[in-house]
Design an enzyme around this catalytic site. Structure first.
Site, PDB file in Angstrom:
ATOM      1  N   LEU A   1     -22.296   3.797 -26.457  1.00  0.00           N
ATOM      2  CA  LEU A   1     -22.739   4.944 -25.650  1.00  0.00           C
ATOM      3  C   LEU A   1     -21.522   5.695 -25.094  1.00  0.00           C
ATOM      4  CD1 LEU A   1     -24.815   6.585 -23.898  1.00  0.00           C
ATOM      5  CD2 LEU A   1     -24.743   4.734 -22.233  1.00  0.00           C
TER       6      LEU A   1
ATOM      7  N   GLU B   1     -18.002   7.459 -23.977  1.00  0.00           N
ATOM      8  CA  GLU B   1     -16.943   8.248 -24.615  1.00  0.00           C
ATOM      9  C   GLU B   1     -15.899   8.544 -23.549  1.00  0.00           C
ATOM     10  OE1 GLU B   1     -18.690  11.701 -26.453  1.00  0.00           O
ATOM     11  OE2 GLU B   1     -20.153  10.481 -27.548  1.00  0.00           O
TER      12      GLU B   1
ATOM     13  N   ARG C   1      -6.395 -31.454  -2.055  1.00  0.00           N
ATOM     14  CA  ARG C   1      -5.174 -30.880  -1.480  1.00  0.00           C
ATOM     15  C   ARG C   1      -5.036 -31.311  -0.015  1.00  0.00           C
ATOM     16  NH1 ARG C   1      -0.126 -28.542  -2.002  1.00  0.00           N
ATOM     17  NH2 ARG C   1       0.180 -26.889  -0.452  1.00  0.00           N
TER      18      ARG C   1
ATOM     19  N   GLN D   1      -7.678 -17.589  -2.911  1.00  0.00           N
ATOM     20  CA  GLN D   1      -7.132 -17.783  -1.558  1.00  0.00           C
ATOM     21  C   GLN D   1      -7.116 -19.274  -1.195  1.00  0.00           C
ATOM     22  OE1 GLN D   1      -5.864 -15.303   0.110  1.00  0.00           O
ATOM     23  NE2 GLN D   1      -5.326 -16.462   1.937  1.00  0.00           N
TER      24      GLN D   1
ATOM     25  N   GLU E   1     -21.376  -1.543 -17.810  1.00  0.00           N
ATOM     26  CA  GLU E   1     -22.844  -1.316 -17.776  1.00  0.00           C
ATOM     27  C   GLU E   1     -23.249  -0.471 -16.562  1.00  0.00           C
ATOM     28  OE1 GLU E   1     -25.624  -4.115 -19.198  1.00  0.00           O
ATOM     29  OE2 GLU E   1     -24.148  -5.123 -20.463  1.00  0.00           O
TER      30      GLU E   1
ATOM     31  N   THR F   1     -20.954   1.620 -13.301  1.00  0.00           N
ATOM     32  CA  THR F   1     -20.188   1.177 -12.122  1.00  0.00           C
ATOM     33  C   THR F   1     -21.154   0.862 -10.987  1.00  0.00           C
ATOM     34  OG1 THR F   1     -20.037   3.417 -11.230  1.00  0.00           O
ATOM     35  CG2 THR F   1     -18.255   2.717 -12.714  1.00  0.00           C
TER      36      THR F   1
END
Ligand code: COS
Length: 385
Positions: free
Chosen positions: A124, A126, A267, A336, A363, A365
């Site tokens: 679709l 361009e 951690r 983060q 698809e 924005t």
């Protein structure tokens, strides 16, 4: 949360998850690094019947719907959003044929797509027609028993690798969006050429290319629906496929959360695992809650679509909007939590963050999704004016 899935739905989910764990996760870093198209994974998907989930049994599919498709996309995206994009874009291109194609087209093309024998792509966009889909300039001129297509499509997922292309082109410029039509073009047709491969920030296991049509001649029977229906074909197709982008966001975000929890438990800083600090615990709690909320919305919208309501553009846009914004936030938060490690390629979350960005763009924005929702609200509430 344990959703009440039928035995078949559970099987689809587990099959996709197993594929993600056994085949996609071990390869995703390499696919991303080398920008490699995942042919071996696609072949396995075909063996597992994953390409035919929402295609009717009459055309070789499994005969399920949008919801089952979303379950598969979610699990594949948990493995790699690039692979999931390749998979979902194939489904995106099947929708126009499924929704508006004639019997011949369905028999020929859907059965090949369902069996994974051929990949499909939806063309679709361009260079001057992204959000403004009605501004396309590619033309399809009738010439005897043929249409002759000229123009350039851009940012087409799967271009060059796919065999079947659904192409949106102008058949009557004077009529605006009502002068647009949809066509099926095969890779072997004369006059279809593939341009440069885009070098992307993320979803690098999917391929994105230009398609150039130079006097591309196709039989007139390859029109989908009728002349002038193309804009509606494209818009309806996106209505069906956008919840799939939502599902992709949910799967990707879940993968990022899983990595963040794993890391936060092992951690140690200040003599304790960082998960025991409230700052980290609250971040994880927010992430998990936002994923569950987005998942619930995506599932509900897909199940609503499967009931075949007349108009669901607004809900489809909401599911894409909420889940893709959520995926961007969760993958950023995962980086983060992993700190310096999260910023390196030794851990998968930096890739997840790069992959997530496109979900807010492709698809339609998320600004366009908000327009669609606002327009629907304006229309619905109009009667109270
Ligand atoms: N279902 C059925 N018909 C629809 C529709 C839908 N979801 N959306 C629009 N239409 C119809 C309208 O009813 C209108 O019909 P009439 O001519 O009979 O009045 C026609 O299509 C034109 O609609 P509209 O005036 O709303 O079109 P716009 O040019 O303003 O564009 C948006 C509408 C912005 C929604 C559209 O251009 C869009 O979706 N853009 C984003 C495209 C996109 O997602 N690109 C990503 C690449 S594709 S993977």
């Amino acid at each position: 949360m344990l959703y009440p899935l039928t035995e078949e739905q559970q099987m689809i989910k587990e099959t996709a998850r197993r594929l993600a764990e056994e085949m996609i996760v071990p390869k995703r870093a390499e696919l991303d690094e080398k920008e490699e198209f995942p042919w071996d994974i696609l072949k396995e998907m075909a063996k597992l019947d994953l390409f035919g989930i929402f295609i009717p049994e009459a055309y070789g599919g499994l005969g399920f719907g949008c919801f089952e498709n979303a379950l598969a996309i979610e699990q594949i995206a948990w493995g790699c959003a690039g692979v999931a994009t390749t998979y979902a874009a194939n489904g995106l291109a099947a929708y126009p044929i499924l929704l508006f194609g004639d019997e011949e087209q369905k028999k020929k093309y859907l059965s090949e797509i369902a069996k994974g024998k051929k990949l499909a792509a939806f063309a679709l966009s361009e260079s001057q027609a992204g959000s403004d889909a009605g501004a396309i300039q590619t033309t399809a001129a009738k010439d005897g028993n043929n249409y002759v297509i000229n123009g350039i499509k851009q940012w087409i997922t799967g271009a060059g690798e796919a065999d079947i292309y659904v192409v949106i082109a102008i058949t009557d410029k004077k009529k605006g969006t009502r002068g647009v039509s949809a066509f099926i073009v095969e890779k072997e047709d004369p006059g279809i050429l593939f341009g440069k491969k885009e070098r992307k920030m993320g979803i690098r296991a999917s391929v994105t290319r230009e398609i150039i049509f130079e006097d591309c001649r196709i039989p007139k029977e390859r029109i989908i629906g009728r002349e002038g229906l193309g804009f509606i074909v494209a818009m309806r197709t996106l209505d069906y496929s956008r919840p799939g982008v939502g599902a992709l966001g949910v799967g990707l975000a879940q993968a990022a959360l899983d990595e963040a929890i794993k890391y936060a438990k092992q951690r140690h800083q200040f003599g304790q695992p960082i998960i025991s600090f409230q700052a980290v615990g609250h971040m994880l709690a927010d992430m998990a809650s936002q994923i569950e909320a987005a998942r619930a919305l995506v599932y509900a919208v897909c199940q609503y679509i499967d009931k075949k309501p007349k108009d669901f553009s607004k809900y489809s846009a909401m599911s894409k909007l909420i889940a893709s914004d959520m995926a961007m936030k969760i993958t950023t938060d995962a980086v983060q939590i992993l700190g310096g490690c999260g910023y390196t390629k030794d851990y998968p979350v930096e890739k997840m963050m790069r992959d997530a960005k496109i979900l807010q763009i492709y698809e339609g924005t998320n600004q366009i999704q908000r327009n669609i929702i606002a327009q629907a609200l304006n229309k619905e509430y109009g009667k109270f004016k």
